[in-house]
Write a protein that holds these residues in place. Structure first.
Motif, short mmCIF file in Angstrom:
data_model
loop_
_atom_site.label_atom_id
_atom_site.label_comp_id
_atom_site.label_asym_id
_atom_site.label_seq_id
_atom_site.Cartn_x
_atom_site.Cartn_y
_atom_site.Cartn_z
N UNK A 102 -15.34 52.56 59.67
CA UNK A 102 -16.64 51.88 59.75
C UNK A 102 -16.96 51.20 58.43
N UNK A 103 -16.68 51.89 57.33
CA UNK A 103 -16.92 51.32 56.00
C UNK A 103 -16.02 50.11 55.74
N UNK A 104 -14.76 50.20 56.17
CA UNK A 104 -13.83 49.09 55.97
C UNK A 104 -14.30 47.86 56.73
N UNK A 105 -14.70 48.04 57.99
CA UNK A 105 -15.16 46.90 58.80
C UNK A 105 -16.41 46.29 58.21
N UNK A 106 -17.27 47.12 57.65
CA UNK A 106 -18.49 46.61 57.01
C UNK A 106 -18.14 45.73 55.82
N UNK A 107 -17.16 46.15 55.03
CA UNK A 107 -16.75 45.36 53.86
C UNK A 107 -16.05 44.07 54.29
N UNK A 203 -12.66 54.98 49.33
CA UNK A 203 -11.36 54.61 49.89
C UNK A 203 -11.46 53.31 50.70
N UNK A 204 -12.59 53.08 51.34
CA UNK A 204 -12.77 51.82 52.09
C UNK A 204 -12.63 50.62 51.16
N UNK A 205 -13.18 50.74 49.96
CA UNK A 205 -13.07 49.65 48.99
C UNK A 205 -11.62 49.46 48.53
#
Length: 336
Positions: A102-107, A203-205
């Motif tokens: 979810x965090x990756x898609x947001x970025x 980790x998403x970043x």
């Protein structure tokens, strides 16, 4: 004291980033996109002002990948990786990664890019390229030796072919995301991340950095005739973080951010000149394999006066130390 009691920090993340980069580059799926034949020539389409600047400054413009002429290109890659995330979310081995994904898609949906690219084609006489990048046929295509061009930018910029086939795009995006996710899941147990939410955020970043690198490697299959190869660099990498960011007005009526992609030799030469160091030792330094951009040929555009331009281009190249550069006329029957 257990390793997990040690708090994660940026130095550790940077070390892991280098480790993961080595893993990704060695993937068979990605190695295939870096191989070129000795018979290949990389052509860069531009106008005469572009030729003059490239030769005199021994550098190229590397434009931010989100601002290229193909406005869908950057978003095409983002969409592909988002679809890959959706696919992996349903896999049993990644069920615990919903927060991370979810965090990756947001970025990714911020639609920002830290990648800067210089583009070439294996086809030096293509009508669509003359129209798009060489002043509607009133420009040239500069041919370069691919091996020596790659050596000129070693470490600083990564070279890769654009992937157009849907099946290959899916294989590569899946391999990149899968390897990145597995890598950091293994590292999670080694340090104190400050909780699962903090782990997902950090980790998403890190993973988005790598996704951003490969987003620009994918284009719609309609562009396959271009046979594009590009050199890619990041403004925030160790090599390039001190590079000055420039801006130019693009044909798409945007203020386009760009970096100057200089040869390793030219970079070192300019640094020594600024510090008033002598250049004699630089000329002898075997570390710099390529001291001049390896121009092998010039194709003059279909809307140009061939004879006069050939004469002046030959004289211009000789003035700057180039000899044995073949100069040919475009075979495309296009006039404006």
């Amino acid at each position: 004291m257990e390793a997990a009691t040690f708090k994660i920090n940026q130095d550790i993340l940077n070390t892991w980033k280098n480790e993961l980069e080595s893993i990704l580059i060695s993937l068979p799926e990605l190695q295939k996109t870096r191989k070129y034949s000795k018979k290949n020539t990389f052509f860069h389409y531009t106008n005469l002002l572009g030729l003059k600047a490239i030769v005199e400054n021994q550098s190229f413009f590397a434009s931010n990948s989100a601002f290229l002429n193909d406005k869908e290109e950057f978003y095409f890659g983002i969409k592909l990786f988002c679809e890959t995330i959706d696919n992996l979310e349903s896999k049993k081995e990644f069920l615990a990664c919903k927060g991370l994904f979810k965090n990756i898609k947001s970025l990714l949906n911020l639609k920002k890019s830290n990648r800067y690219v210089t583009c070439f084609s294996l086809n030096g006489d293509l009508l669509s390229q003359w129209r798009a990048y060489a002043d509607d046929g009133k420009g040239i295509a500069i041919g370069f030796d691919p091996k020596r061009l790659s050596e000129a930018f070693e470490i600083k910029a990564e070279g890769l072919f654009i992937v157009y086939k849907d099946s290959q795009q899916k294989i590569i995006s899946n391999a990149v995301l899968r390897e990145c996710t597995k890598f950091y899941i293994e590292k999670k147990k080694l340090f104190n991340w400050g909780g699962n939410e903090q782990f997902d955020k950090i980790v998403a970043e890190e993973i988005t950095f790598f996704i951003n690198r490969y987003v620009g490697q994918f284009k719609h299959r309609a562009f396959i005739e271009e046979y594009e190869y590009r050199f890619d660099l990041a403004i925030d990498s160790d090599i390039n973080q001190n590079r000055e960011l420039h801006y130019r007005v693009g044909k798409n009526n945007l203020l386009v951010p760009y970096l100057l992609l200089k040869t390793n030799y030219q970079d070192e030469k300019e640094q020594r000149q600024k510090s008033e160091q002598g250049l004699e030792e630089l000329e002898k330094d075997k570390k710099y394999k390529v001291k001049q951009l390896p121009i092998s040929s010039i194709i003059i555009g279909p809307s140009m006066d061939f004879d006069l331009n050939k004469l002046s281009i030959e004289e211009f190249l000789k003035k700057h130390g180039y000899s044995n550069v073949s100069i040919e006329k475009s075979k495309v029957p296009y006039r404006i």
